[in-house]
Design an enzyme around this catalytic site. Structure first.
Site, mmCIF file in Angstrom:
data_model
loop_
_atom_site.group_PDB
_atom_site.id
_atom_site.type_symbol
_atom_site.label_atom_id
_atom_site.label_comp_id
_atom_site.label_asym_id
_atom_site.label_seq_id
_atom_site.Cartn_x
_atom_site.Cartn_y
_atom_site.Cartn_z
ATOM 1 N N HIS A 173 0.835 -1.200 0.000
ATOM 2 C CA HIS A 173 0.000 0.000 0.000
ATOM 3 C C HIS A 173 0.878 1.262 0.000
ATOM 4 O O HIS A 173 0.730 2.135 -0.859
ATOM 5 C CB HIS A 173 -0.914 -0.021 1.229
ATOM 6 C CG HIS A 173 -1.820 1.168 1.341
ATOM 7 N ND1 HIS A 173 -3.148 1.129 1.001
ATOM 8 C CD2 HIS A 173 -1.593 2.434 1.755
ATOM 9 C CE1 HIS A 173 -3.692 2.327 1.185
ATOM 10 N NE2 HIS A 173 -2.770 3.134 1.654
ATOM 11 N N GLU A 174 1.800 1.313 0.929
ATOM 12 C CA GLU A 174 2.638 2.519 1.036
ATOM 13 C C GLU A 174 3.580 2.642 -0.161
ATOM 14 O O GLU A 174 3.871 3.745 -0.617
ATOM 15 C CB GLU A 174 3.411 2.532 2.353
ATOM 16 C CG GLU A 174 2.540 2.485 3.618
ATOM 17 C CD GLU A 174 1.413 3.521 3.665
ATOM 18 O OE1 GLU A 174 1.579 4.606 3.060
ATOM 19 O OE2 GLU A 174 0.370 3.250 4.284
ATOM 20 N N GLU A 183 -4.564 7.931 -2.892
ATOM 21 C CA GLU A 183 -5.075 6.669 -2.376
ATOM 22 C C GLU A 183 -5.377 5.699 -3.523
ATOM 23 O O GLU A 183 -5.298 4.485 -3.352
ATOM 24 C CB GLU A 183 -6.318 6.954 -1.530
ATOM 25 C CG GLU A 183 -6.658 5.914 -0.498
ATOM 26 C CD GLU A 183 -5.588 5.676 0.558
ATOM 27 O OE1 GLU A 183 -4.696 6.539 0.751
ATOM 28 O OE2 GLU A 183 -5.628 4.599 1.171
ATOM 29 N N HIS A 192 1.767 4.413 -2.809
ATOM 30 C CA HIS A 192 1.871 5.868 -2.626
ATOM 31 C C HIS A 192 3.259 6.330 -3.083
ATOM 32 O O HIS A 192 3.411 7.367 -3.724
ATOM 33 C CB HIS A 192 1.721 6.237 -1.145
ATOM 34 C CG HIS A 192 0.303 6.225 -0.630
ATOM 35 N ND1 HIS A 192 -0.676 7.028 -1.135
ATOM 36 C CD2 HIS A 192 -0.277 5.523 0.382
ATOM 37 C CE1 HIS A 192 -1.812 6.826 -0.451
ATOM 38 N NE2 HIS A 192 -1.600 5.913 0.462
#
Ligand code: ZN
Length: 506
Positions: free
Chosen positions: A262-263, A301, A266
């Site tokens: 997830h990160e 996101e 980003h």
């Protein structure tokens, strides 16, 4: 030289903001506890300096001159858009009285301790006075910023420009209509096998594996690093230094793995911004005063959700990569099939806590909070009635009884910082990820890459269509350029319906 002068001043604003980000990263990863008080002062000083520079006479003169200098350029030309963005940000900041900003900062610094104690004791009444103040102050903020229909629109502007209560209403209604029957049907189905997820996975191995997977999706370690925190996050100090964190639970390996994916999602966004935009308005959120290349919180996101969910939680990903996971964790995964692993990591279980929610139920947590915030701001919901409203929605959406406020209305840190208006971006991100992924994977090369474990074509598509532009285009402009449409929930709904119907035999 006025345009060049303006750009140099904006570059200095960007430098100051990046410096604050570094101090924040350090505070959350490395700093000993004793450093908090003085670090708070350092950050406050830099924050005042940044705002002062942005609204300074020097910058205003440079801006006036730059406007005449670029007036002859065609609409949409890079120089013109940059100058327009600086003007819009300046107007935004000048509309908010300095006293209001100061009062909100104070509220934010007092709020955290009060919230933490209220949550630890699961006693909402302790949090009521400061939350009432927060709501009143944000209402004042909304009036200062201005809006045409709903005061909450003014508060969302900083995080998701263009999104309004009126645009969210039909989006949320459509998501509820499509997803609630799925959640209800799955509740009647047997659980997948989960025992292997709770085995012991040594933290150092988890760190190595998370990094391997992050690199696989294109996260560049030459301009990045992975550290440990309780709450995972990504932060960039220009595209050349983009850091991520994840959390490590020795008996729940998926937290670090999907946290890192997830990160890293980003992270690749920030790493992919056009180098020519470094220190410019296209890599600086001049409204929110944050050094970031992503164009909105929702757009950001969308990239994390895309790599975490559409890629990392897909069957195709594990058909290619599970052997590597097994070789890495022979004792923990030796007796597990790829199908069992895929089903385990996609288990649907309605829960009380947003940050622990699965892909299918996450949006209900977001819709609940967004609707509640809007009602608090327009006065149709009173702070004292909040727990009742919260618990009623959790029952309606997820069929659960909330046993106490700590697991209900007190669970999120957001309101304690004085901030209202940030929640919708999580669902916007999901919807946008669905839309971008559907458009990208219609391409044969990208689809073949996903099936064979080569994520470069998908990464290249995202750089081309999203990352490189930084903040040049609005979220919807990006979507129209990439997919031909503004935000559209149907591809996301189709993804969830297809995936979970197949997983649970609906
Ligand atoms: Zn995120």
């Amino acid at each position: 030289m006025s345009y060049a002068g303006l750009m140099e001043t904006i570059g200095q604003v960007n430098d100051l903001l990046n410096t604050q980000s570094i101090l924040n990263w350090d505070a959350r990863t490395m700093m000993p506890h004793g450093g908090h008080a003085t670090r708070g002062k350092q950050l406050a000083t830099l924050s005042v300096m940044t705002r002062d520079l942005l609204v300074s006479d020097k910058l205003r003169h440079q801006l006036d001159a730059a406007e005449s200098e670029v007036a002859g350029k065609p609409a949409g030309a890079v120089e013109r858009v940059m100058v327009e963005q600086v003007r819009a940000a300046l107007d935004y900041h000048l509309a908010i009285p300095a006293d209001l900003t100061r009062r909100r900062a104070e509220l934010g610094s007092n709020g955290h301790a009060i919230w933490a104690k209220a949550r630890a004791e699961s006693d909402f009444s302790q949090f009521v006075p400061i939350l009432e103040e927060t709501v009143a102050l944000n209402r004042e903020m909304a009036e200062a910023i201005g809006y045409s229909e709903h005061p909450y629109d003014a508060l969302m502007f900083r995080f998701e420009p263009g999104e309004t209560v009126a645009t969210l209403k039909p989006l949320f209604a459509r998501l509820r209509e499509a997803l609630l029957p799925l959640v209800k049907a799955i509740a009647q189905k047997p659980e997948p096998r989960l025992d292997f997820l709770k085995r012991t996975y040594p933290v150092d191995k988890q760190h190595q594996f998370a990094l391997k997977m992050a690199e696989k999706i294109g996260y560049d370690l030459n301009r990045g690093r992975l550290d440990t925190t309780l709450h995972p996050f990504e932060v960039s100090f220009t595209r050349n230094d983009v850091r991520i964190t994840t959390r490590f639970n020795p008996t729940w390996m998926t937290a670090s793995l999907f946290g890192a994916l997830h990160e890293a999602g980003h992270g690749v966004y920030e790493q992919g911004v056009d180098p020519a935009y470094t220190r410019t308005p296209f890599a600086t959120d001049l409204v929110g005063l944050y050094a970031v290349g992503g164009v909105s919180f929702g757009a950001h996101e969308s990239q994390s959700r895309l790599w975490e969910n559409h890629v990392g939680r897909a069957r195709a990903f594990w058909e290619v990569n599970f052997a590597e996971a097994q070789a890495f964790y022979p004792e923990q995964l030796g007796d597990v099939s790829v199908e069992e692993f895929y089903r385990g990591i996609n288990r649907v279980q309605p829960g009380l806590i947003r940050v622990e929610a699965d892909e299918l139920t996450y949006d209900f947590h977001v819709m609940l909070r967004t609707d509640i915030e809007a009602a608090l701001i327009d006065g149709s919901l009173k702070v004292k009635d909040l727990p009742e409203a919260w618990n009623g929605k959790i029952k309606e959406y997820l069929g659960l009884d909330v046993p106490n406020d700590a697991n209900g209305v007190l669970q999120d840190v957001h309101w304690s910082s004085g901030q209202i208006g940030t929640f919708c971006n999580y669902t916007i991100g999901n919807v946008m990820a669905g839309q971008l992924f559907a458009a990208a994977s219609a391409d044969a090369t990208i689809a073949a890459g996903l099936a064979s474990g080569n994520y470069d074509p998908l990464h290249a598509y995202m750089v081309e269509n999203v990352h490189q532009h930084g903040r040049r285009y609005s979220r919807d402009e990006l979507l129209v350029r990439a997919t031909g449409r503004t935000l559209d929930p149907e591809p996301y709904i189709a993804h969830l319906t297809h995936k979970y119907s197949e997983l649970y035999g609906l």
